[in-house]
Design a protein around this motif. Structure first.
Motif, PDB file in Angstrom:
ATOM      1  N   LEU A 384     -31.575  23.797  25.732  1.00  0.00           N
ATOM      2  CA  LEU A 384     -31.747  22.429  26.234  1.00  0.00           C
ATOM      3  C   LEU A 384     -33.094  22.265  26.929  1.00  0.00           C
ATOM      4  O   LEU A 384     -33.730  21.202  26.821  1.00  0.00           O
ATOM      5  N   ASP A 385     -33.545  23.297  27.651  1.00  0.00           N
ATOM      6  CA  ASP A 385     -34.862  23.235  28.281  1.00  0.00           C
ATOM      7  C   ASP A 385     -35.956  23.083  27.228  1.00  0.00           C
ATOM      8  O   ASP A 385     -36.961  22.402  27.455  1.00  0.00           O
ATOM      9  N   GLY A 386     -35.760  23.716  26.069  1.00  0.00           N
ATOM     10  CA  GLY A 386     -36.722  23.572  24.981  1.00  0.00           C
ATOM     11  C   GLY A 386     -36.799  22.134  24.485  1.00  0.00           C
ATOM     12  O   GLY A 386     -37.891  21.599  24.265  1.00  0.00           O
ATOM     13  N   LEU A 387     -35.638  21.493  24.326  1.00  0.00           N
ATOM     14  CA  LEU A 387     -35.622  20.086  23.903  1.00  0.00           C
ATOM     15  C   LEU A 387     -36.301  19.207  24.944  1.00  0.00           C
ATOM     16  O   LEU A 387     -37.029  18.267  24.605  1.00  0.00           O
ATOM     17  N   LYS A 388     -36.058  19.501  26.206  1.00  0.00           N
ATOM     18  CA  LYS A 388     -36.633  18.698  27.296  1.00  0.00           C
ATOM     19  C   LYS A 388     -38.143  18.888  27.391  1.00  0.00           C
ATOM     20  O   LYS A 388     -38.899  17.916  27.457  1.00  0.00           O
ATOM     21  N   ASN A 389     -38.593  20.133  27.383  1.00  0.00           N
ATOM     22  CA  ASN A 389     -40.016  20.421  27.566  1.00  0.00           C
ATOM     23  C   ASN A 389     -40.867  19.946  26.395  1.00  0.00           C
ATOM     24  O   ASN A 389     -42.037  19.607  26.572  1.00  0.00           O
ATOM     25  N   GLU A 390     -40.286  19.921  25.220  1.00  0.00           N
ATOM     26  CA  GLU A 390     -41.027  19.476  24.032  1.00  0.00           C
ATOM     27  C   GLU A 390     -40.833  17.989  23.769  1.00  0.00           C
ATOM     28  O   GLU A 390     -41.290  17.474  22.744  1.00  0.00           O
ATOM     29  N   THR A 391     -40.150  17.281  24.693  1.00  0.00           N
ATOM     30  CA  THR A 391     -39.850  15.845  24.547  1.00  0.00           C
ATOM     31  C   THR A 391     -39.369  15.524  23.131  1.00  0.00           C
ATOM     32  O   THR A 391     -39.857  14.599  22.474  1.00  0.00           O
ATOM     33  N   THR A 392     -38.405  16.317  22.684  1.00  0.00           N
ATOM     34  CA  THR A 392     -37.849  16.140  21.337  1.00  0.00           C
ATOM     35  C   THR A 392     -37.059  14.836  21.261  1.00  0.00           C
ATOM     36  O   THR A 392     -36.216  14.558  22.117  1.00  0.00           O
ATOM     37  N   GLU A 393     -37.331  14.028  20.235  1.00  0.00           N
ATOM     38  CA  GLU A 393     -36.607  12.768  20.067  1.00  0.00           C
ATOM     39  C   GLU A 393     -35.210  13.054  19.524  1.00  0.00           C
ATOM     40  O   GLU A 393     -35.042  13.792  18.544  1.00  0.00           O
ATOM     41  N   LEU A 394     -34.214  12.468  20.174  1.00  0.00           N
ATOM     42  CA  LEU A 394     -32.821  12.699  19.811  1.00  0.00           C
ATOM     43  C   LEU A 394     -32.148  11.384  19.439  1.00  0.00           C
ATOM     44  O   LEU A 394     -32.536  10.309  19.910  1.00  0.00           O
ATOM     45  N   ILE A 395     -31.117  11.475  18.604  1.00  0.00           N
ATOM     46  CA  ILE A 395     -30.280  10.324  18.273  1.00  0.00           C
ATOM     47  C   ILE A 395     -29.004  10.423  19.098  1.00  0.00           C
ATOM     48  O   ILE A 395     -28.289  11.426  19.021  1.00  0.00           O
ATOM     49  N   LEU A 396     -28.742   9.404  19.903  1.00  0.00           N
ATOM     50  CA  LEU A 396     -27.545   9.379  20.748  1.00  0.00           C
ATOM     51  C   LEU A 396     -26.476   8.517  20.102  1.00  0.00           C
ATOM     52  O   LEU A 396     -26.731   7.365  19.724  1.00  0.00           O
ATOM     53  N   SER A 397     -25.268   9.067  19.988  1.00  0.00           N
ATOM     54  CA  SER A 397     -24.118   8.322  19.469  1.00  0.00           C
ATOM     55  C   SER A 397     -23.013   8.361  20.506  1.00  0.00           C
ATOM     56  O   SER A 397     -22.690   9.437  21.042  1.00  0.00           O
ATOM     57  N   THR A 398     -22.435   7.227  20.818  1.00  0.00           N
ATOM     58  CA  THR A 398     -21.324   7.204  21.771  1.00  0.00           C
ATOM     59  C   THR A 398     -20.113   7.867  21.139  1.00  0.00           C
ATOM     60  O   THR A 398     -19.832   7.668  19.952  1.00  0.00           O
ATOM     61  N   ALA A 399     -19.392   8.649  21.909  1.00  0.00           N
ATOM     62  CA  ALA A 399     -18.229   9.370  21.377  1.00  0.00           C
ATOM     63  C   ALA A 399     -17.137   8.406  20.923  1.00  0.00           C
ATOM     64  O   ALA A 399     -16.387   8.699  19.988  1.00  0.00           O
ATOM     65  N   ARG A 412     -22.617  12.186  21.634  1.00  0.00           N
ATOM     66  CA  ARG A 412     -23.048  13.238  20.725  1.00  0.00           C
ATOM     67  C   ARG A 412     -24.534  13.047  20.486  1.00  0.00           C
ATOM     68  O   ARG A 412     -25.021  11.914  20.394  1.00  0.00           O
ATOM     69  N   LEU A 413     -25.263  14.160  20.412  1.00  0.00           N
ATOM     70  CA  LEU A 413     -26.709  14.126  20.222  1.00  0.00           C
ATOM     71  C   LEU A 413     -27.096  14.918  18.991  1.00  0.00           C
ATOM     72  O   LEU A 413     -26.469  15.941  18.669  1.00  0.00           O
ATOM     73  N   SER A 414     -28.120  14.457  18.318  1.00  0.00           N
ATOM     74  CA  SER A 414     -28.677  15.203  17.185  1.00  0.00           C
ATOM     75  C   SER A 414     -30.190  15.052  17.221  1.00  0.00           C
ATOM     76  O   SER A 414     -30.721  14.048  17.726  1.00  0.00           O
ATOM     77  N   VAL A 415     -30.904  16.059  16.721  1.00  0.00           N
ATOM     78  CA  VAL A 415     -32.359  16.001  16.684  1.00  0.00           C
ATOM     79  C   VAL A 415     -32.777  15.015  15.603  1.00  0.00           C
ATOM     80  O   VAL A 415     -32.341  15.119  14.447  1.00  0.00           O
ATOM     81  N   ALA A 416     -33.612  14.035  15.948  1.00  0.00           N
ATOM     82  CA  ALA A 416     -33.971  12.970  15.007  1.00  0.00           C
ATOM     83  C   ALA A 416     -34.672  13.511  13.765  1.00  0.00           C
ATOM     84  O   ALA A 416     -34.395  13.077  12.642  1.00  0.00           O
ATOM     85  N   GLN A 417     -35.553  14.488  13.936  1.00  0.00           N
ATOM     86  CA  GLN A 417     -36.352  14.963  12.814  1.00  0.00           C
ATOM     87  C   GLN A 417     -35.574  15.883  11.883  1.00  0.00           C
ATOM     88  O   GLN A 417     -35.704  15.797  10.658  1.00  0.00           O
ATOM     89  N   SER A 418     -34.714  16.741  12.438  1.00  0.00           N
ATOM     90  CA  SER A 418     -34.029  17.741  11.601  1.00  0.00           C
ATOM     91  C   SER A 418     -32.537  17.504  11.446  1.00  0.00           C
ATOM     92  O   SER A 418     -31.878  18.222  10.690  1.00  0.00           O
ATOM     93  N   ALA A 419     -31.981  16.521  12.190  1.00  0.00           N
ATOM     94  CA  ALA A 419     -30.542  16.228  12.189  1.00  0.00           C
ATOM     95  C   ALA A 419     -29.719  17.389  12.750  1.00  0.00           C
ATOM     96  O   ALA A 419     -28.504  17.453  12.526  1.00  0.00           O
ATOM     97  N   LEU A 420     -30.350  18.305  13.489  1.00  0.00           N
ATOM     98  CA  LEU A 420     -29.614  19.403  14.119  1.00  0.00           C
ATOM     99  C   LEU A 420     -28.602  18.839  15.111  1.00  0.00           C
ATOM    100  O   LEU A 420     -28.938  18.029  15.969  1.00  0.00           O
ATOM    101  N   ASP A 421     -27.354  19.260  15.000  1.00  0.00           N
ATOM    102  CA  ASP A 421     -26.288  18.790  15.880  1.00  0.00           C
ATOM    103  C   ASP A 421     -26.405  19.520  17.227  1.00  0.00           C
ATOM    104  O   ASP A 421     -26.118  20.711  17.331  1.00  0.00           O
ATOM    105  N   VAL A 422     -26.816  18.797  18.252  1.00  0.00           N
ATOM    106  CA  VAL A 422     -27.025  19.405  19.568  1.00  0.00           C
ATOM    107  C   VAL A 422     -25.700  19.848  20.170  1.00  0.00           C
ATOM    108  O   VAL A 422     -25.588  20.946  20.730  1.00  0.00           O
ATOM    109  N   ASN A 423     -24.662  19.022  20.054  1.00  0.00           N
ATOM    110  CA  ASN A 423     -23.357  19.374  20.614  1.00  0.00           C
ATOM    111  C   ASN A 423     -22.839  20.668  20.018  1.00  0.00           C
ATOM    112  O   ASN A 423     -22.374  21.570  20.737  1.00  0.00           O
TER     113      ASN A 423
END
Length: 642
Positions: A384-399, A412-423
């Motif tokens: 999570l610190d990596g996502l924060k420090n790199e200001t990675t754009e995320l897609i937020l979806s309400t549960a 639920r969060l996912s990385v916008a560029q790669s669609a990686l499921d953060v949760n």
């Protein structure tokens, strides 16, 4: 009690920041320009604590005089208001000369002030309970007459404790005088033994508590869609801690992670360019303002927007959530980042009106990351610190799938560029290795067993520090076990018991296990009713015996336990997790101490029934064996002198 004693108990009676007694809600007076103070009558001070066990050497007993029935003192309890028999410290009541130059103070519920009595030249403090009527701080009963000359209360007088308390004594009558001796303490109540001073006859037991008169606030106007009324708050109800008003969460929005400390405290902001500019502007304006700002000279109030200096020596906006002015400690939440800290008045500044939350609302929302685990481990935090420090754009979806959800809702969060499921990624990182092994159908016996030599120890400080004593079974030989007070590694190690219990109660670890010598294992300690980390010292009667002697690594205790209580250790409970305590030998400890000397040593260390205490160490010297130290504790050695 003389003035010196009063100063001493005032020093002793300061509350812990996160502990102390319950307080009434901290409401503000409505009149503009009026001194605004909590209604709790001198904040964190608990007058009856002058007889607490913490001050037993000097103040183990106190004289109390029953003054008035509790209902007459606006206290909803079948007790008596008691005026402790003490001599007030010099200057406690404000004098007429000080008050004459102060502007009059209009009565307002919950407001404290002082009333000028021109006939005597004295100014008793009061707390306004009904608008005009008020209870006096120094006397449990009493009301202000119409037209009373009321003035603001200077901060230095608000710092003095109230000199009244609530005495629970079934056999008491108004006018009785008692000698109260503390027997025990339960929460905010002191359980005392009572002796009637006039007759010298025991009067049984009683209780002593703070006197917190009820403030009558007007009822809120009802609305057609009003929810059912909540139970009325009592004088001992815990205060609500204010929250930063944060914007709602939007489904399918693009966000940047600002901070994450646990699943329920995830902070995000929009990645929109304009909102990014506004966010940066607020941070920059506060930073520039903080360069020349002067610290507050008066404590902030709960709910106030302030500017505070962080550990990076920069200033940021913060919300004051809790106050303990006596200890000069203030719980702040940094508005733009969500993290909390305890700050001191020297690092807190007034927030310019144009930068308060009402003028510039925060753009940062709070969210809860939807996952089964209740906390993040080190691996998850690193991700999570990596996502924060790199200001990675995320897609937020309400549960819930709703277009909008309140701040703090599950997402639920996912990385916008790669669609990686953060949760899913965070949940996998937080999943213990033994759970993964169980899901694969593996066998714990196939896992390599960690050995004692692989366990790390954290060195004790070389200079003066306070040692938390965890084991005194070897005290007669001059040895104890413990760790430095507040050591993070110790708290982390001692908190492992819950995770160890889950592992040992699983299908993977249901069978007993006999480790090799110096092999690490998990043992169930009946004394503590906990699963703990241990290492095998020897079997009781050699190979094949049903019991084994083990060293409980996080408590420093040698224990003889049945082999049936032992389980195999997984490396994940050892790697990066040093032992909580070290083995400590006390320099100059008598080689053959008497029973009296051992008792004096335990008394000095305040060892309780669990064998836990504290020891002031002047110096610690590391020995050759890992985790072994020789310490100098001259105060202990002197205390053992018979």
């Amino acid at each position: 009690m003389n003035e010196q004693c009063t100063d001493q108990y005032m020093q002793l009676l300061q509350d812990d920041f996160h502990g102390g007694l319950p307080r009434q809600p901290d409401r503000q007076a409505e009149a503009a320009g009026v001194v605004r103070v909590p209604e709790t009558l001198d904040g964190a001070w608990y007058r009856a604590r002058c007889v607490s066990a913490g001050a037993a050497a000097l103040l183990d007993a106190s004289k109390l005089s029953s003054w008035a029935a509790a209902p007459d003192c606006r206290a909803a309890a079948p007790r008596y208001g008691a005026l402790p028999g003490v001599q007030l410290p010099a200057g406690a009541p404000a004098r007429a000369g000080e008050t004459a130059s102060c502007a009059a103070l209009p009565p307002a519920r919950g407001l404290r002030g002082r009333m000028l009595r021109r006939a005597t030249g004295r100014c008793p403090r009061y707390s306004c309970l009904l608008g005009a009527p008020a209870a006096q701080v120094r006397q449990p009963a009493g009301a202000l007459a119409a037209g009373a000359d009321c003035r603001p209360l200077p901060p230095r007088y608000g710092a003095l404790p109230e000199y009244s308390c609530l005495l629970g004594a079934p056999a008491a009558q108004i006018g009785d005088n008692f000698m109260c001796t503390v027997v025990s303490k339960s929460g905010g109540t002191l359980n005392v033994a009572l002796v009637n001073i006039a007759t010298n006859a025991p009067q049984g037991s009683g209780t002593v508590q703070r006197w917190l008169p009820t403030v009558d606030y007007p009822a809120e106007p009802a609305t057609a869609a009003a929810a059912p009324a909540a139970p009325a708050a009592t004088a001992t109800a815990s205060p609500s801690i204010p929250e930063v008003p944060r914007p709602p969460l939007t489904d399918k929005s693009r966000v940047i992670l600002v901070d994450a400390t646990e699943p329920s405290r995830l902070f995000v902001r929009s990645s929109d360019v304009e909102q990014q500019r506004e966010f940066d502007d607020i941070v920059m304006e506060i930073a520039v303002y903080g360069m020349t700002a002067k610290p507050l000279t008066e404590p902030p109030v709960v709910g106030q927007t302030v500017v505070a200096k962080y550990t990076d020596d920069m200033c940021y906006r913060a919300l004051c959530r809790r106050v303990n002015s006596k200890l000069n400690k203030y719980l702040l939440e940094y508005i733009e980042y969500g993290n909390t800290t305890v700050a001191y008045l020297e690092g807190i500044y007034a927030c310019p009106p144009e930068l308060t939350l009402s003028s510039r609302p925060t753009l940062v929302s709070q969210a809860t990351l939807q996952m089964s685990q209740k906390s993040f481990n080190d691996a998850a935090m690193q991700f999570l610190d990596g996502l924060k420090n790199e200001t990675t754009e995320l897609i937020l979806s309400t549960a819930s799938g709703a277009a909008s959800a309140a701040s703090g809702s599950a997402v639920r969060l996912s990385v916008a560029q790669s669609a990686l499921d953060v949760n899913r990624t965070v949940s996998a990182l937080c999943t213990p290795e033994w759970v993964k092994l169980l899901e694969r159908g593996g066998d714990v016996m196939d896992v390599r067993a960690p050995m004692y030599e692989e366990l790390d120890y954290v060195d004790l400080p070389s200079g003066s520090f306070e040692l938390v004593v965890l084991d005194t079974n070897m005290l007669r030989g001059g040895s104890i076990a413990g760790h430095e007070r507040g050591a993070p590694h110790a708290a982390k190690a001692l908190a492992l018991s819950e995770a160890l219990a889950e592992y040992c109660n699983s299908a993977l670890c249901k069978d007993p296990y006999l480790p090799k010598l110096e092999e690490l294992c998990v043992a169930h300690c009946p004394k503590r009713n906990l699963w703990v980390r241990a290492t095998l010292v020897q079997q009781e009667s050699g190979a094949g015996s049903a019991a084994a002697e083990l060293l409980l690594l996080d408590y420093g205790e040698l224990a003889l336990l049945p082999v049936a209580r032992l389980r195999k250790m997984m490396p994940e409970f050892v790697t990066g997790l040093p032992a909580a305590c070290c083995s400590v030998e006390i320099k100059d400890f008598p080689k053959e101490p008497t029973d009296a000397q051992v008792a004096l040593a335990k008394q000095h260390m305040k060892v309780d029934d669990r064998g836990v205490g504290t020891l002031r160490v002047a110096r610690a010297l590391k020995q050759q064996a890992p985790g072994d130290f020789l310490v100098e504790a001259p105060e202990l050695i002197r205390a053992m002198t018979v």
